[in-house]
Each structure stands twice: as C-alpha cells, then as structure tokens.
Design an enzyme around this catalytic site. Structure first.
Site, PDB file in Angstrom:
ATOM      1  N   SER B  77       3.276  78.990 -34.494  1.00  0.00           N
ATOM      2  CA  SER B  77       4.379  79.638 -33.801  1.00  0.00           C
ATOM      3  C   SER B  77       4.961  80.648 -34.782  1.00  0.00           C
ATOM      4  O   SER B  77       5.246  80.298 -35.930  1.00  0.00           O
ATOM      5  CB  SER B  77       5.447  78.594 -33.423  1.00  0.00           C
ATOM      6  N   CYS B  78       5.108  81.894 -34.350  1.00  0.00           N
ATOM      7  CA  CYS B  78       5.621  82.942 -35.247  1.00  0.00           C
ATOM      8  C   CYS B  78       7.013  82.552 -35.740  1.00  0.00           C
ATOM      9  O   CYS B  78       7.921  82.316 -34.942  1.00  0.00           O
ATOM     10  CB  CYS B  78       5.685  84.271 -34.514  1.00  0.00           C
ATOM     11  N   VAL B  79       7.165  82.512 -37.038  1.00  0.00           N
ATOM     12  CA  VAL B  79       8.409  81.959 -37.604  1.00  0.00           C
ATOM     13  C   VAL B  79       9.632  82.805 -37.261  1.00  0.00           C
ATOM     14  O   VAL B  79      10.688  82.264 -36.902  1.00  0.00           O
ATOM     15  CB  VAL B  79       8.277  81.720 -39.133  1.00  0.00           C
ATOM     16  N   ALA B  82      10.417  82.352 -33.617  1.00  0.00           N
ATOM     17  CA  ALA B  82      10.859  80.977 -33.338  1.00  0.00           C
ATOM     18  C   ALA B  82      12.300  80.740 -33.787  1.00  0.00           C
ATOM     19  O   ALA B  82      13.110  80.188 -33.032  1.00  0.00           O
ATOM     20  CB  ALA B  82       9.920  79.981 -34.010  1.00  0.00           C
TER      21      ALA B  82
END
Lengths: 131, 130
Positions: B77-79, B82
């Site tokens: 999940s793209c930090v 997110a």
C-alpha cells in the site's frame, strides 16, 4: 517485452514508460498521483513520456491560485521536471483548443501533439499509465 | 506471465476494486505469477481492516487479505497515499502517536519506488480504476 522476460530481476533495466494525465489539477487527486509516479520513474532513470490530454491540459495553465481552495500549487512542481530529466512532455493540441488554450498559456515547455502522435507514443511504450 | 496489478480505486465506490480482485484471482488460477500488487491513491482503502460492509455484501477487504495470504503475494500500500487516508500500520501509528492501526496483515506500507521496480521486472502492468 522479450527483454523483460530474459533479464533477471537483479539487472538494471530501462523501459519506456508513458504517463497520460487527463484530469484537471484540483478537485480529484489523479493529477498529483500521476505527477508523483512520473517523478518516481524519473528517479529510477527510466525513459519517461509525460502526456497531458483532455482536462489534463488544465494542469499546465499559467496563473493557478489554488491557495484560495486550500490546495497546493501543482503547476509549481512542473518546473522541477527538467531537473528530473523529464524532457518528453507532450500536450494534446485538440484538448487545448477545446478549452480555449494555446501553448502561450502553458507554465512549462510542452510539445504540442496530435492524437495520432499520442497513439504512436503508446505503441512505442513498454508500459502506459493512464490517470 | 509475470504480472503487476495496480489498484487506484476504493472498494464500495466503484467496480474497479472488484475487477482488480477478480482479475488477480483469475490470473493466479490461470497459472500466472503476480509479481506485485500495488494499492495507490484511493486504492489504499482496500487495505483498511476497519472496513465493515453489511453482512449480505461481499467483504472485499477480507477477500484481498485471504488472496494475498494464500498466494503469498507481495502486496504494497503506497505509504504517502495511505497515511493521508488514515490507513496506518503499527510503526506509523507509533511514529505519529495515533491510538490505533488498521493496515491488513500481509500488506506492507512502502513508496512508489516499489511500483517502478515492479514495472521494470513485470511482463505486464495492469491498472484498475483511474
């Protein structure tokens, strides 16, 4: 495609990545999401084409004042593209015309192109991201 | 074939997240390899364990979790996407002094570099929901 099948995952590779940005700069997060992908690809030393079409051409318009809607100025980031060696920036002429724009309205230097030219860019690309 | 799947859309907002799930499942069934599954922008909502659909609706987040665990998929999940949207893991919750964390298990928070890397290594990158 054949190259990627033969190369191992550990070998450095260079691919042609084309990003087509087609949403207006504010109101949706797509434009910023696309810009971030372009910059990441550039950091990885990939051959990047950055194409603006449909409402995406509005991202390049001069004189944006997004502070009035509590947003960060996206167009300011475009001036950093040459630093990332993203030099293949294209703008769809028809999309500009439809929105009453000309190349004089643009905040960055972008190459005006036709739908046919964009189609050939897509054909030459290994991967296309469209958002 | 070595595939990377990118998900841009949240569940329960559009069909795209379901299509991504169904495609990923079908690809695995057909014997393809999923090199990486990358949740980007609104797509990170697919990894929010606090999503609670009504009992008579398909639980997409749970379905992703099962698929990822069962096939040991490298799921990211793209930090930055997110954190903005309130999807945090244990470390980020501690770093930003939040009282809970909600990232589903077997998914990692990481940067866009993981997507670029996946793009270079994969034979095809298939995106859902822009």
């Amino acid at each position: 495609m054949h190259e990627s099948m033969n190369d191992s995952a550990n070998q450095p590779q260079r691919k042609i990545l084309t990003f087509i940005s087609r949403k207006s700069p504010y109101g949706q997060s797509h434009a910023k999401a696309c810009l971030d992908m372009v910059l990441s690809a550039a950091v990885f030393d990939q051959q990047v084409n950055y194409v603006f079409m449909d409402d995406g051409v509005l991202q390049l318009r001069r004189g944006q004042e997004p502070a009035a809607i509590d947003s960060k100025n996206l167009s300011a980031a475009f001036s950093a593209l040459p630093l990332y060696e993203v030099n293949n920036v294209y703008v769809d002429t028809q999309s500009m015309q439809d929105r009453g724009m000309s190349t004089e309205d643009l905040v960055v230097e972008a190459k005006p192109c036709t739908a046919g030219h964009i189609a050939s860019l897509i054909r030459q690309s290994d991967v296309v991201f469209n958002l | 074939m070595k595939l990377t799947v990118v998900v841009y859309s949240a569940p329960y907002s559009s069909q795209a997240a379901w299509s991504a799930y169904q495609f990923t499942r079908a690809a695995l069934t057909a014997g393809h390899e999923i090199y990486r599954l990358f949740f980007y922008a609104d797509g990170v909502h697919n990894t929010n364990s606090l999503s609670i659909p009504p009992q008579d609706e398909f639980d997409l987040v749970k379905a992703w979790q099962s698929l990822i665990a069962e096939h040991h998929i490298d799921a990211i999940s793209c930090v930055s996407s997110a954190l903005k949207r309130g999807v945090v893991d244990v470390q980020e919750a501690a770093r930003y002094e939040r009282t809970c964390n909600n990232l589903i298990s077997d998914v990692t928070l990481s940067g866009l570099g993981q997507l670029v890397d996946a793009t270079l290594v994969s034979d095809r990158v298939v995106s859902f929901g822009a």
